[in-house]
Enzyme design. Structure first.
Site, PDB file in Angstrom:
ATOM      1  N   SER A  99       0.868  -1.185   0.000  1.00  0.00           N
ATOM      2  CA  SER A  99       0.000   0.000   0.000  1.00  0.00           C
ATOM      3  C   SER A  99       0.899   1.228   0.000  1.00  0.00           C
ATOM      4  O   SER A  99       2.092   1.145   0.321  1.00  0.00           O
ATOM      5  CB  SER A  99      -0.863   0.002   1.266  1.00  0.00           C
TER       6      SER A  99
ATOM      7  N   TYR B 189      -2.566  -0.651  10.359  1.00  0.00           N
ATOM      8  CA  TYR B 189      -2.516  -0.958   8.918  1.00  0.00           C
ATOM      9  C   TYR B 189      -1.149  -0.527   8.352  1.00  0.00           C
ATOM     10  O   TYR B 189      -0.497  -1.292   7.632  1.00  0.00           O
ATOM     11  CB  TYR B 189      -3.675  -0.235   8.223  1.00  0.00           C
TER      12      TYR B 189
HETATM   13  N1  LIG Z   1      -8.669  -0.482  -1.553  1.00  0.00           N
HETATM   14  C1  LIG Z   1      -7.615   0.276  -1.378  1.00  0.00           C
HETATM   15  O1  LIG Z   1      -7.683   1.516  -1.438  1.00  0.00           O
HETATM   16  C2  LIG Z   1      -6.264  -0.328  -1.160  1.00  0.00           C
HETATM   17  C3  LIG Z   1      -5.153   0.527  -1.179  1.00  0.00           C
HETATM   18  C4  LIG Z   1      -3.895  -0.006  -0.960  1.00  0.00           C
HETATM   19  C5  LIG Z   1      -3.735  -1.355  -0.736  1.00  0.00           C
HETATM   20  N2  LIG Z   1      -4.848  -2.168  -0.714  1.00  0.00           N
HETATM   21  C6  LIG Z   1      -4.632  -3.576  -0.443  1.00  0.00           C
HETATM   22  O2  LIG Z   1      -5.194  -4.338  -1.478  1.00  0.00           O
HETATM   23  C7  LIG Z   1      -5.571  -5.622  -0.986  1.00  0.00           C
HETATM   24  C8  LIG Z   1      -6.992  -5.949  -1.415  1.00  0.00           C
HETATM   25  O3  LIG Z   1      -7.853  -5.011  -0.813  1.00  0.00           O
HETATM   26  P1  LIG Z   1      -9.299  -4.603  -1.392  1.00  0.00           P
HETATM   27  O4  LIG Z   1      -9.307  -3.145  -1.513  1.00  0.00           O
HETATM   28  O5  LIG Z   1      -9.653  -5.444  -2.546  1.00  0.00           O
HETATM   29  O6  LIG Z   1     -10.176  -4.923  -0.087  1.00  0.00           O
HETATM   30  P2  LIG Z   1     -11.363  -5.924   0.213  1.00  0.00           P
HETATM   31  O7  LIG Z   1     -12.359  -5.865  -0.878  1.00  0.00           O
HETATM   32  O8  LIG Z   1     -11.756  -5.623   1.610  1.00  0.00           O
HETATM   33  O9  LIG Z   1     -10.633  -7.333   0.126  1.00  0.00           O
HETATM   34  C9  LIG Z   1      -9.872  -7.852   1.155  1.00  0.00           C
HETATM   35  C10 LIG Z   1     -10.005  -9.344   1.127  1.00  0.00           C
HETATM   36  O10 LIG Z   1      -9.261  -9.919   2.196  1.00  0.00           O
HETATM   37  C11 LIG Z   1      -9.950 -11.074   2.632  1.00  0.00           C
HETATM   38  N3  LIG Z   1      -9.659 -11.361   4.034  1.00  0.00           N
HETATM   39  C12 LIG Z   1      -9.703 -10.517   5.089  1.00  0.00           C
HETATM   40  N4  LIG Z   1      -9.448 -11.178   6.228  1.00  0.00           N
HETATM   41  C13 LIG Z   1      -9.229 -12.474   5.880  1.00  0.00           C
HETATM   42  C14 LIG Z   1      -8.936 -13.650   6.619  1.00  0.00           C
HETATM   43  N5  LIG Z   1      -8.799 -13.644   7.949  1.00  0.00           N
HETATM   44  N6  LIG Z   1      -8.788 -14.808   5.940  1.00  0.00           N
HETATM   45  C15 LIG Z   1      -8.950 -14.853   4.606  1.00  0.00           C
HETATM   46  N7  LIG Z   1      -9.228 -13.765   3.853  1.00  0.00           N
HETATM   47  C16 LIG Z   1      -9.368 -12.598   4.489  1.00  0.00           C
HETATM   48  C17 LIG Z   1     -11.443 -10.757   2.460  1.00  0.00           C
HETATM   49  O11 LIG Z   1     -12.147 -11.934   2.123  1.00  0.00           O
HETATM   50  P3  LIG Z   1     -13.205 -12.644   3.127  1.00  0.00           P
HETATM   51  O12 LIG Z   1     -14.027 -11.561   3.723  1.00  0.00           O
HETATM   52  O13 LIG Z   1     -13.955 -13.581   2.239  1.00  0.00           O
HETATM   53  O14 LIG Z   1     -12.365 -13.370   4.125  1.00  0.00           O
HETATM   54  C18 LIG Z   1     -11.458  -9.794   1.280  1.00  0.00           C
HETATM   55  O15 LIG Z   1     -11.868 -10.430   0.083  1.00  0.00           O
HETATM   56  C19 LIG Z   1      -5.373  -5.557   0.529  1.00  0.00           C
HETATM   57  O16 LIG Z   1      -4.140  -6.138   0.882  1.00  0.00           O
HETATM   58  C20 LIG Z   1      -5.323  -4.078   0.809  1.00  0.00           C
HETATM   59  O17 LIG Z   1      -4.601  -3.778   1.983  1.00  0.00           O
HETATM   60  C21 LIG Z   1      -6.096  -1.682  -0.919  1.00  0.00           C
END
Ligand SMILES: NC(=O)c1ccc[n+]([C@@H]2O[C@H](COP(=O)([O-])OP(=O)(O)OC[C@H]3O[C@@H](n4cnc5c(N)ncnc54)[C@H](OP(=O)(O)O)[C@@H]3O)[C@@H](O)[C@H]2O)c1
Length: 243
Positions: free
Chosen positions: A143, A156
């Site tokens: 991130s 985070y």
């Molecule tokens: N969105 C942003 O602005 C942003 C920016 C920078 C970096 N990121 C990074 O990008 C990645 C994807 O994020 P996203 O934005 O797509 O968020 P998201 O839609 O909230 O996806 C996160 C995923 O992580 C899974 N997860 C969470 N806890 C878990 C657990 N204990 N076991 C297994 N799976 C788990 C969830 O699946 P379940 O609920 O099915 O478990 C969910 O599908 C993350 O690493 C995030 O930190 C996002």
């Protein structure tokens, strides 16, 4: 273009929605076998159906990444269904918006388990499989907070700094075995996560999950070149450059 991704196997964590869902479909469109994991089985199955709609092969393995025992199960499933793993994408992540003073130890631990412990041990356990692949690649989703410390995102930020540090160390341990370790460090991506972490931001101009998939494909399409990019930092179009 010679499609070297055809028939390769990718494990995508956090595959049930957001960035992970789009990654699964885009990688399947390029002929990759996709192992989808996350806790929500039904949501994973819905994404697996999309993978199959575009002609890909999917394997759903639902479970909690915070449970180290589940990581063995995940790799064993990938081996039994597709014969191993070529690419591991540590995409799952947890965030929480609160001050340092408000943070509870239980929440601290659960964020660290998903964002640091799970990728660490999944990489550890995947390396023996990757050694046998001619395409061995790990992509860790960091991130912008891997480099910065925004208020109300302390755990985070700590977790994503840790993931970056781990990735650097691992990359140096395994590059002579032809295993590549990359990091993508994005700013705001238009998913459910950003709405909860940065409710102050307008969705307009945010990075799209499809943009993230393009960056992953860039890494994979350049897997066999001599020029290696370790990390890609990417910001939303509405953010000032080089900030
Ligand atoms: N969105 C942003 O602005 C942003 C920016 C920078 C970096 N990121 C990074 O990008 C990645 C994807 O994020 P996203 O934005 O797509 O968020 P998201 O839609 O909230 O996806 C996160 C995923 O992580 C899974 N997860 C969470 N806890 C878990 C657990 N204990 N076991 C297994 N799976 C788990 C969830 O699946 P379940 O609920 O099915 O478990 C969910 O599908 C993350 O690493 C995030 O930190 C996002």
């Amino acid at each position: 273009m010679n499609n070297r991704l055809e028939g390769k196997t990718v494990i995508v964590t956090g595959a049930a929605g957001g960035i992970g869902e789009v990654l699964c479909v885009k990688l399947a469109e390029r002929g990759m076998n996709v192992v989808l994991t996350g806790r929500r089985k039904e949501a994973l199955e819905a994404v697996a159906a999309k993978v199959e709609q575009v002609g890909g092969k999917a394997c759903v393995c639902a479970g909690d990444l915070a449970d180290i025992g589940f990581l063995d199960e995940l790799l064993a499933r990938s081996e039994s269904v597709f014969g191993g793993v070529d690419v591991l994408i540590n995409n799952a992540g947890l965030s929480h918006r609160c001050s340092v003073e408000e943070m509870m130890p239980e929440l601290f631990e659960s964020i660290m388990r998903v964002n640091v412990q799970a990728p660490y041990f999944l990489c550890q356990k995947a390396v023996p499989y990757l050694r046998t692949s001619d395409f061995a690649t790990i992509i860790n989703i960091g991130s912008v907070v891997s480099h910065k410390g925004y208020p109300l995102q302390s755990v985070y930020a700590a977790s994503k700094h840790a993931l970056l540090g781990f990735s650097k160390s691992l990359a140096n341990e395994v590059f002579q075995e032809n295993i590549r370790v990359h990091v993508i460090s994005p700013g705001s991506v238009f998913t459910d996560m950003i709405a909860s972490v940065r409710p102050d931001l307008s969705p307009e101009g945010m990075i799209l999950p499809e943009d993230m998939a393009e960056i992953v494909l860039f890494y994979l399409d350049h897997r066999h070149t001599n020029a290696v990019i370790d990390e890609i930092e990417v910001h939303r179009v509405t953010k000032e450059p080089f900030a």
